[in-house]
Enzyme design. Structure first.
Site, PDB file in Angstrom:
ATOM      1  N   MET A 113     -12.553   3.699  -0.122  1.00 51.80           N
ATOM      2  CA  MET A 113     -13.462   3.905   1.669  1.00 51.80           C
ATOM      3  C   MET A 113     -14.120   5.623   1.339  1.00 51.80           C
ATOM      4  O   MET A 113     -12.941   6.683   1.959  1.00 51.80           O
ATOM      5  CB  MET A 113     -12.267   4.099   2.243  1.00 51.80           C
ATOM      6  N   SER A 127       0.806  -0.718   0.193  1.00 52.88           N
ATOM      7  CA  SER A 127       0.304  -0.010  -0.132  1.00 52.88           C
ATOM      8  C   SER A 127       1.192   1.329  -0.109  1.00 52.88           C
ATOM      9  O   SER A 127       1.876   1.345   0.969  1.00 52.88           O
ATOM     10  CB  SER A 127       0.002  -0.452   0.964  1.00 52.88           C
ATOM     11  N   HIS A 178      -1.026  -0.855  -4.069  1.00 56.30           N
ATOM     12  CA  HIS A 178      -2.710  -0.704  -3.358  1.00 56.30           C
ATOM     13  C   HIS A 178      -2.875   0.371  -3.507  1.00 56.30           C
ATOM     14  O   HIS A 178      -1.571   0.957  -2.720  1.00 56.30           O
ATOM     15  CB  HIS A 178      -2.878  -1.811  -2.624  1.00 56.30           C
ATOM     16  N   MET A 238      -9.426   7.808   0.163  1.00 57.11           N
ATOM     17  CA  MET A 238     -10.423   7.907   1.727  1.00 57.11           C
ATOM     18  C   MET A 238     -11.128   9.073   1.449  1.00 57.11           C
ATOM     19  O   MET A 238     -10.552  10.151   1.111  1.00 57.11           O
ATOM     20  CB  MET A 238      -9.587   8.047   2.410  1.00 57.11           C
ATOM     21  N   ASP A 241      -5.664  -6.734   4.109  1.00 56.40           N
ATOM     22  CA  ASP A 241      -5.685  -5.128   4.805  1.00 56.40           C
ATOM     23  C   ASP A 241      -5.669  -4.729   6.237  1.00 56.40           C
ATOM     24  O   ASP A 241      -6.739  -4.422   6.303  1.00 56.40           O
ATOM     25  CB  ASP A 241      -6.676  -4.644   4.095  1.00 56.40           C
ATOM     26  N   HIS A 256      -8.902   0.902  -2.865  1.00 58.54           N
ATOM     27  CA  HIS A 256      -9.395   0.438  -2.356  1.00 58.54           C
ATOM     28  C   HIS A 256     -10.175   2.098  -2.283  1.00 58.54           C
ATOM     29  O   HIS A 256      -9.747   3.062  -1.689  1.00 58.54           O
ATOM     30  CB  HIS A 256      -8.405  -0.229  -1.426  1.00 58.54           C
ATOM     31  N   ASP A 276      -4.979   3.025  -1.389  1.00 58.78           N
ATOM     32  CA  ASP A 276      -6.201   3.514  -0.549  1.00 58.78           C
ATOM     33  C   ASP A 276      -6.252   5.379  -0.681  1.00 58.78           C
ATOM     34  O   ASP A 276      -6.822   6.515  -0.873  1.00 58.78           O
ATOM     35  CB  ASP A 276      -5.312   3.655   0.796  1.00 58.78           C
ATOM     36  N   MET A 321     -10.946  -6.834   6.005  1.00 60.16           N
ATOM     37  CA  MET A 321     -10.688  -5.740   6.740  1.00 60.16           C
ATOM     38  C   MET A 321      -9.921  -6.330   8.501  1.00 60.16           C
ATOM     39  O   MET A 321     -11.012  -6.921   8.836  1.00 60.16           O
ATOM     40  CB  MET A 321     -10.968  -4.241   7.067  1.00 60.16           C
TER      41      MET A 321
HETATM   42  C1  DX5 Z   1      -6.007   1.896   5.628  1.00 57.67           C
HETATM   43  C2  DX5 Z   1      -5.795   1.127   4.405  1.00 57.67           C
HETATM   44  C3  DX5 Z   1      -4.523   0.239   4.847  1.00 57.67           C
HETATM   45  C4  DX5 Z   1      -3.151   0.708   4.903  1.00 57.67           C
HETATM   46  C5  DX5 Z   1      -2.942   0.033   5.758  1.00 57.67           C
HETATM   47  O1  DX5 Z   1      -7.366   1.824   5.667  1.00 57.67           O
HETATM   48  O2  DX5 Z   1      -7.310   0.435   3.652  1.00 57.67           O
HETATM   49  O3  DX5 Z   1      -4.548  -0.082   2.722  1.00 57.67           O
HETATM   50  O4  DX5 Z   1      -2.826   1.179   3.888  1.00 57.67           O
HETATM   51  O5  DX5 Z   1      -1.266  -0.072   6.059  1.00 57.67           O
HETATM   52  P1  DX5 Z   1      -0.853  -0.659   7.699  1.00 57.67           P
HETATM   53  O6  DX5 Z   1       0.069  -2.138   5.976  1.00 57.67           O
HETATM   54  O7  DX5 Z   1      -0.078   0.282   7.923  1.00 57.67           O
HETATM   55  O8  DX5 Z   1      -2.075  -1.252   8.305  1.00 57.67           O
HETATM   56 ZN    ZN Z   2      -6.448  -0.722   1.730  1.00 60.49          ZN
END
Ligand code: DX5
Ligand code: ZN
Length: 229
Positions: free
Chosen positions: A68, A8, A33, A37, A175, A66, A35, A137
């Site tokens: 969110m 990620s 990956h 948000m 994840d 991903h 993320d 998750m």
């Molecule tokens: C969290 C994300 C993850 C995050 C994981 O909300 O969806 O993909 O990057 O990070 P680590 O591996 O640091 O938990």
């Molecule tokens: Zn993620």
């Protein structure tokens, strides 16, 4: 099912993103990956289509997005156009899950559904045959660097059992809080796709970190263990 390691870039140093992605590739990463948000579904803001487009130029690896965000369907077209290879949407904010998954696939992407730690697997049971990927998750989403929630492991086992019983082929991705130890636990429970941020980017040698995680996951893959017997 073959293993996928999906670092990620949430934990990457964005000022050196090209170098870091090159190191991930050299170490044998399978997917990147990203993320996304929105500050509404989760209390944090990150990347949009522009960043996906930039990453697309830096690598040929599949980009695993991903989402969110609330109303994820608002982003499907622009993210697919920017170069996403797969998009995963949260069941908690996707009331028309089947329609939304179909739309992702129509755009040529792998369609994934995500369940938060507090969401039971039953939330996806009616669309399980429509999934290319199920993301379980293992932290509450929103931030990197959180601690793995062990209570999520039975859900991975259940997802794997459904996959066998119904002869389906969706990937089971994990994840959040994934390091060499928790990745091994998830692999034994049936996961095949591993997202990791902090644990990889926190190491001096990013390339070696990816290679090591793959080796550990492979050693804990129940399918390979069966072959050894
Ligand atoms: C969290 C994300 C993850 C995050 C994981 O909300 O969806 O993909 O990057 O990070 P680590 O591996 O640091 O938990
Ligand atoms: Zn993620």
């Amino acid at each position: 099912m073959s293993i996928r390691i999906a670092p990620s870039i949430l934990s990457a140093d964005l000022s050196k993103l090209a170098d870091e992605i090159a190191m991930l590739e050299e170490g044998g990463a399978d997917w990147i990956h990203i993320d996304v948000m929105d500050g509404r579904f989760v209390p944090n803001l990150t990347f949009g289509a522009k960043v996906i487009e930039s990453v697309r130029k830096l690598t040929k690896l599949p980009i695993d997005v991903h989402l969110m965000v609330v109303q994820p369907e608002n982003y499907f077209e622009s993210f697919a156009g920017a170069g996403a290879s797969g998009m995963s949407i949260h069941t908690e904010v996707s009331p028309h899950l089947q329609r939304q998954l179909n739309r992702i696939r129509e755009l040529g992407c792998r369609a994934g559904a995500v369940v938060n730690p507090a969401t039971p697997l039953i939330a996806v049971s009616e669309v399980i045959a429509d999934l290319d990927l199920l993301l379980v998750m293992t932290v509450n989403p929103g931030f990197g660097g959180q601690e793995f929630i062990h209570e999520c492991l039975p859900k991975i086992q259940q997802a794997d059992a459904w996959r066998r019983e119904r002869k389906l082929a969706y990937r089971i991705e994990v994840d959040g809080g994934i390091n060499n130890q928790t990745a091994a636990e998830c692999a034994r429970a049936g996961a095949d796709t591993f997202v990791a941020g902090t644990s990889l980017f926190g190491q001096r040698n990013l390339k070696a970190a990816v290679t090591k995680m793959r080796k550990i996951v492979n050693a804990n893959d129940p399918a390979l263990a069966d072959l050894k017997v």
